[in-house]
Design a protein around this motif. Structure first.
Motif, PDB file in Angstrom:
ATOM      1  N   MET A 341       0.845  -1.187   0.000  1.00 23.97           N
ATOM      2  CA  MET A 341       0.000   0.000   0.000  1.00 23.97           C
ATOM      3  C   MET A 341       0.887   1.246   0.000  1.00 23.97           C
ATOM      4  O   MET A 341       1.901   1.288   0.710  1.00 23.97           O
ATOM      5  N   PRO A 342       0.569   2.266  -0.772  1.00 24.10           N
ATOM      6  CA  PRO A 342       1.370   3.483  -0.727  1.00 24.10           C
ATOM      7  C   PRO A 342       1.280   4.164   0.642  1.00 24.10           C
ATOM      8  O   PRO A 342       0.212   4.198   1.266  1.00 24.10           O
ATOM      9  N   VAL A 343       2.387   4.693   1.098  1.00 29.73           N
ATOM     10  CA  VAL A 343       2.371   5.515   2.306  1.00 29.73           C
ATOM     11  C   VAL A 343       1.426   6.690   2.069  1.00 29.73           C
ATOM     12  O   VAL A 343       1.482   7.354   1.033  1.00 29.73           O
ATOM     13  N   GLY A 344       0.535   6.935   3.021  1.00 27.21           N
ATOM     14  CA  GLY A 344      -0.395   8.045   2.909  1.00 27.21           C
ATOM     15  C   GLY A 344      -1.722   7.695   2.286  1.00 27.21           C
ATOM     16  O   GLY A 344      -2.677   8.476   2.367  1.00 27.21           O
ATOM     17  N   ALA A 345      -1.816   6.527   1.653  1.00 22.78           N
ATOM     18  CA  ALA A 345      -3.038   6.160   0.950  1.00 22.78           C
ATOM     19  C   ALA A 345      -4.149   5.788   1.921  1.00 22.78           C
ATOM     20  O   ALA A 345      -3.902   5.265   3.017  1.00 22.78           O
ATOM     21  N   THR A 346      -5.364   6.051   1.509  1.00 27.05           N
ATOM     22  CA  THR A 346      -6.565   5.601   2.212  1.00 27.05           C
ATOM     23  C   THR A 346      -7.320   4.664   1.290  1.00 27.05           C
ATOM     24  O   THR A 346      -7.589   5.012   0.137  1.00 27.05           O
ATOM     25  N   GLU A 347      -7.637   3.487   1.783  1.00 21.24           N
ATOM     26  CA  GLU A 347      -8.341   2.508   0.970  1.00 21.24           C
ATOM     27  C   GLU A 347      -9.569   2.008   1.707  1.00 21.24           C
ATOM     28  O   GLU A 347      -9.556   1.845   2.933  1.00 21.24           O
ATOM     29  N   THR A 348     -10.611   1.787   0.950  1.00 22.22           N
ATOM     30  CA  THR A 348     -11.847   1.216   1.478  1.00 22.22           C
ATOM     31  C   THR A 348     -11.856  -0.273   1.174  1.00 22.22           C
ATOM     32  O   THR A 348     -11.671  -0.664   0.018  1.00 22.22           O
ATOM     33  N   LEU A 349     -12.033  -1.071   2.195  1.00 22.07           N
ATOM     34  CA  LEU A 349     -12.028  -2.517   2.018  1.00 22.07           C
ATOM     35  C   LEU A 349     -13.451  -3.042   1.914  1.00 22.07           C
ATOM     36  O   LEU A 349     -14.364  -2.528   2.572  1.00 22.07           O
ATOM     37  N   PRO A 350     -13.656  -4.049   1.101  1.00 22.24           N
ATOM     38  CA  PRO A 350     -15.017  -4.600   0.961  1.00 22.24           C
ATOM     39  C   PRO A 350     -15.499  -5.192   2.280  1.00 22.24           C
ATOM     40  O   PRO A 350     -14.717  -5.666   3.086  1.00 22.24           O
TER      41      PRO A 350
END
Length: 355
Positions: A341-350
């Motif tokens: 995952m990129p540093v700083g990224a925000t991801e929504t998980l299913p």
């Protein structure tokens, strides 16, 4: 000059010992000792501060210069709107860097091993320096319901960050570490100590369980093993996360975690600071061993961490990325199952992480 700087740092570290020992009862768990705590499987850590620096500067292992490899670290500035106004129905994870994650779901926000300082060190003028800029400031964070601390090493427990967070949140810490927080001015009711396999509820939507790991503790030359180290299972509503903190591998404890806690949706998986193996094997997994933990605990997916922020070992950033990808391929895992995952990224998980 290097020897002089190391001597100065050694003196500073000696002056920073604040740990308390625990009383050993007749029915104490096997990882408790009269001096503090111990690992139950695999070799004990015998090397110390001076062994590390001797190995670093005079050993045979060639160390990559990660400060010249920063461009290889995937990095984005955090989208502040996403973390300050999250959809409470979405499982959301933001990687601040190293072992610091912001977990958000059902109106709750959890922060793991927060370090927002420039260095992972007891002093501001030397020690491992942050490789990239921070993707967000501490003041950018939304209100935090719980802070999870895996152990007391400087790259996981940062005094300046704890001082800034203050009494605005609740801290979950391993045994014998509560006194350190009290010395920082944190109110006693805002700190919960947990032994392995103990749990505590923050609210109806949030519960924290301490689970075993293979590591060590100490903030000076004189307090090694006096406080406990832990991984954690964090339940936010129906979302179950395992936070690995910092750990080596053994074929017993992580399978035990998987047997006790089913349906682990997400593992925050340490993979960095693993070379040279003869020195790092006890306290730090390499990417291949991280995939074993992924399988042992039955995680549906993992996000890799503990790399790309501070140089703590010999491997370079490109090697870390290549080793993660190779370990993932060898284990038969997909990119989404064992994520870089990129540093700083925000991801929504299913909601169903198996999707």
């Amino acid at each position: 000059m290097k020897i002089i700087l190391l001597s100065i740092l050694a003196l500073v570290v000696v002056a920073c010992s604040n740990s308390d020992k625990i009383a050993l009862s007749s029915n104490a768990p096997p990882h408790h000792t009269e001096e503090g705590f111990k690992n139950l499987h695999g070799p004990e850590k015998q090397s110390g501060f001076f062994d590390y620096w001797y190995m670093r500067w005079f050993g045979d292992t060639e160390w990559a210069n990660q400060s010249q490899q920063v461009d290889a670290i995937p990095f984005v500035q955090t989208n502040l709107a996403r973390i300050t106004r999250p959809d409470p129905k979405q499982r959301q994870v933001t990687w601040v860097g190293h072992s610091t994650f912001l977990l958000q779901y059902q109106g709750k926000a959890v922060l793991t091993d927060p370090i927002f300082s420039e260095r992972a060190s007891p002093v501001s003028f030397m020690g491992p320096q942050r490789l990239t800029e921070l993707p967000l400031k501490l003041s950018d964070l939304p209100p935090i319901d719980a802070v999870i601390i895996s152990h007391d090493h400087y790259d996981h427990l940062d005094a300046d960050t704890i001082e800034a967070l203050g009494n605005s949140t609740h801290y979950y810490v391993p045994l014998a570490l509560k006194s350190w927080f009290l010395e920082q001015g944190i109110a006693e009711q805002n700190v919960t100590e947990l032994d392995w396999w103990q749990g505590a509820a923050n609210s109806e939507q949030l519960r924290v369980h301490a689970t075993p790991s293979q590591h060590w503790s100490g903030r000076s030359l004189w307090d090694r093993f006096e406080t406990l180290w832990s991984s954690y299972v964090i339940d936010i509503g129906d979302w179950r996360i395992w936070f690995g903190g910092d750990t080596g591998y053994n074929p017993i404890q992580f399978k035990e975690i998987g047997n006790v806690f089913d349906n682990i949706d997400l593992a925050l998986m340490p993979v960095g600071a693993y070379l040279p193996r003869w020195f790092m094997k006890m306290p730090h997994v390499d990417p291949q061993q991280a995939t074993l933990i992924h399988r042992d605990i039955g995680a549906k997916r993992s996000i890799t961490m503990h790399w790309g922020a501070f140089q703590l070992a010999a491997e370079g950033i490109p090697q870390t990325l290549n080793d993660i990808k190779q370990a993932r391929t060898d284990a038969g895992l997909t990119d989404s199952e064992f994520r870089i995952m990129p540093v700083g990224a925000t991801e929504t998980l299913p909601l169903d992480s198996a999707e």
